[in-house]
Design an enzyme around this catalytic site. Structure first.
Site, mmCIF file in Angstrom:
data_model
loop_
_atom_site.group_PDB
_atom_site.id
_atom_site.type_symbol
_atom_site.label_atom_id
_atom_site.label_comp_id
_atom_site.label_asym_id
_atom_site.label_seq_id
_atom_site.Cartn_x
_atom_site.Cartn_y
_atom_site.Cartn_z
ATOM 1 N N ASP A 1 -0.113 5.104 1.172
ATOM 2 C CA ASP A 1 -0.201 6.152 2.041
ATOM 3 C C ASP A 1 -0.609 5.288 3.342
ATOM 4 O OD1 ASP A 1 -0.582 8.708 0.303
ATOM 5 O OD2 ASP A 1 -2.278 7.388 -0.261
ATOM 6 N N ASP B 1 0.852 -1.194 0.018
ATOM 7 C CA ASP B 1 0.205 -0.084 0.030
ATOM 8 C C ASP B 1 0.883 1.248 -0.063
ATOM 9 O OD1 ASP B 1 -2.331 1.705 0.452
ATOM 10 O OD2 ASP B 1 -1.632 1.854 2.493
#
Length: 215
Positions: free
Chosen positions: A13, A11
């Site tokens: 953020d 991922d």
């Protein structure tokens, strides 16, 4: 604990970079523009989901496309000074072959590339909200990343900070590593939970990648 894998899926953020302050600023301004109260905004999940899903929870369907375009513009404009690398990110990624890892984000491609470029991360494989029909916690984004890398899902490890992303990784049949950067460890269900990437070491071998917790 030692994890053997062939591909690593990150991922963005909250995992590689921190943009929480920027997200709060932009969504607060967005909500005010669209007549949404702070209380209404607080009741929906912002992190780990696509902007389209969040907007659809708050606005009539005919307004959603305009609202999504607006939040994307606000967040792109806020990138300068609004994004920073999380501890351990640079060293961890620099140790990996470019064809062994991917970034899998709920952001649009335009926003994801802006945030990654701001901190000098340029993944060979980037999966964004624009490439999928169902976002996390659906497994589609991570399964698509595995196909792009040519690796069986069972041979992938997902790195996530959000429950929705970890659920997506599990649903894809992948092992999961949770980073406690935006949630408390007790809120995260994963094969391994660490504070951030600086807690891990990585070794590239002839058959794959070994991930270990630093002593």
């Amino acid at each position: 604990m030692l994890i053997h894998t062939r591909a690593l899926l990150f991922d963005n953020d909250g995992t590689l970079v921190s943009s929480l302050a920027s997200v709060d600023r932009c969504w607060g301004r967005w909500a005010a523009e669209f007549g949404i109260t702070a209380e209404e905004l607080a009741r929906v999940a912002l992190h780990g989901r696509t902007a389209a899903e969040t907007a659809a929870d708050l606005l009539p369907a005919d307004v959603v496309p305009r609202a999504v375009a607006r939040i994307e513009q606000l967040e792109v404009d806020d990138v300068p000074g609004g994004v920073e690398l999380l501890p351990g990110t640079r060293a961890f990624l620099d140790a990996l072959p470019a064809d062994r890892w991917a970034v899998v984000t709920s952001a649009t491609r335009r926003l994801a590339e802006a945030r990654l470029d701001a901190v000098g991360i340029r993944p060979k494989t980037l999966i964004t909200a624009d490439e999928v029909t169902r976002g996390k916690p659906d497994p589609e984004p991570y399964l698509l990343a595995a196909r792009h890398l040519g690796v069986d899902p069972a041979d992938c490890v997902v790195f996530e900070d959000a429950p929705a992303g970890l659920a997506a990784g599990r649903a894809a049949g992948m092992r999961t590593v949770a980073l406690a950067t935006t949630h408390r460890p007790g809120q995260l269900s994963a094969d391994l939970v660490v504070r951030d990437l600086s807690a891990l070491s990585v070794l590239v071998t002839d058959v794959g990648v070994e991930i270990a917790v630093r002593n």
